[in-house]
Design an enzyme around this catalytic site. Sequence first.
Site, PDB file in Angstrom:
ATOM      1  CE  LYS A  72      -3.944   1.897   2.670  1.00 52.13           C
ATOM      2  NZ  LYS A  72      -4.770   1.698   3.882  1.00 52.13           N
ATOM      3  CB  SER A 147      -8.138   3.551   2.896  1.00 48.25           C
ATOM      4  OG  SER A 147      -7.272   3.010   3.884  1.00 48.25           O
ATOM      5  CB  SER A 171      -8.237   0.635   5.820  1.00 49.65           C
ATOM      6  OG  SER A 171      -8.996   1.808   5.710  1.00 49.65           O
TER       7      SER A 171
HETATM    8  N1  GLN Z   1     -12.845   3.878   6.554  1.00 53.08           N
HETATM    9  C1  GLN Z   1     -12.292   4.280   7.809  1.00 53.08           C
HETATM   10  C2  GLN Z   1     -11.933   5.746   7.753  1.00 53.08           C
HETATM   11  O1  GLN Z   1     -12.210   6.322   6.777  1.00 53.08           O
HETATM   12  C3  GLN Z   1     -11.104   3.459   8.134  1.00 53.08           C
HETATM   13  C4  GLN Z   1      -9.900   3.873   7.390  1.00 53.08           C
HETATM   14  C5  GLN Z   1      -8.719   3.031   7.699  1.00 53.08           C
HETATM   15  O2  GLN Z   1      -8.830   1.993   8.355  1.00 53.08           O
HETATM   16  N2  GLN Z   1      -7.588   3.511   7.272  1.00 53.08           N
HETATM   17  O3  GLN Z   1     -11.382   6.308   8.651  1.00 53.08           O
END
Ligand code: GLN
Length: 478
Positions: A72, A147, A171
């Site tokens: 990532k 994400s 994410s």
């Molecule tokens: N979707 C969650 C957020 O927007 C989690 C994001 C993540 O785990 N990086 O904060």
Amino acid sequence: MYATEIAEKVRRGELDPLAALESALERMARHDGLIHAFLQQNPAARDEAARVRERLDGGEELPLAGVPVAVKDNISTRGLRTTCASAVLREFVPPYDATVVERLRAAGAVIVGKTNLDEFAMGSSTEYSHFGPTRNPWDPERAPGGSSGGSAAAVAAGMVPVALGSDTGGSVRQPAAFTGTLGFKPTYGRISRFGLVAFASSLDQIGTFARSTADLALISSVLMGHDPRDATSLEEPAPRLEPNPEAARGLVLGVVRETVQEGNSPGVTAALAAFRERLEAEGVRFVEVSLPSLRYALAAYYLVATAEASSNLARYDGVHYGSRAAAANVRELMKKTREQGFGPEVKRRILMGTFSLSSGYYDAYYGRALKVRRLIAAEFARAFEEVDLLLTPTSPTPAFPLGSKTDDPMEMYLSDVDTVAVNLAGLPALSIPAGFEEGLPVGAQLIAPPLAEQRLFDAAALFEAATEGAFLQTAPLE
Ligand code: GLN
């Protein structure tokens, strides 16, 4: 091919690491024009693959010999751009490798490229990337989740067998569910965060994706363990994960009532019920448990996460890191760099976080969120006095259509309703492909007590064996 197979064949001299890399690159060339899982390829990948052979010949033991891995793009790679899918870091080249990248390389893995994400990992669909969205390999009109959508899609599409993501509120697990892959988030502190670009430091953990429990265990074992360069890294030894289905028979699983009662799509409800039946037939016992404070988890998460983000993102000022706007003085430089460098969702989070931390509001928002966080952790701890693992959906729905939630932040946040509590409590969890709804993968989430990662892998292995891997397929691309 699976990572376990590649590593074994490469070690035995039956597969050239360069050939393993070429087949990943071919698959990427064929599908990534459509999917857009990758932001860039690693130009040094071929050289690195060639060195694997030499290292083996030199007697090194390489658990990931020649395994192509995707990383990532919020994880530092020395000499290779690390953008966080943000305009503000569009040209940023880190001078060092993250600990996880060092460990991958030391284990003989070959980093094929950096994957797409929501800007600074803030989002649930990979649509908030400065470089455009990633598409879900199961249906290119849908989001892969986020994400870590790029890493999830790369594994689902069969471009790489394993990949790294980061999980602050879900994410890794939510995109795993959306793409029919396995996604693992360890106990907070189990995998070093050194070199992971900080979003919300008390929640951030690096996690892994794979298409088999054995592969997931293999790569996760290489990454887990103490790192003196991360102050939050746990000292406890991290024994190698050895998925053992037999050890899962006789476990007691707690179905979390609050997460299965309502609000789930029919396919999710059906998949959870089928998951339970399958494992019951294998000797796993199920009971119902209640965690009443879970209903406040999403609100608490979005207060804590944004508060920490507002502080962490202060460093992007045009002076220390990344792109720099043209300006007449320092004040204007910082203002313009941030104004031009951050996308709308990141700005929204900085505003929310700054607000909830501001004097007069701190007690009402951030302070209360911390109290809820403690309550949630206590409820989990109490539940684990009675059960070995907890079961919930990973997300209330399968993958949603691209564009369907980008205009409504609340809707987007709701897709994390089942994952964020795990981060608030610092627990390990795993998303397992457990069914389909109208051709789209559905995930089941298993949650374990701190440090009980092995138990998650035992249960996943038992489910995988009982279903003969029926839900662990590569996405049907052409
Ligand atoms: N979707 C969650 C957020 O927007 C989690 C994001 C993540 O785990 N990086 O904060």
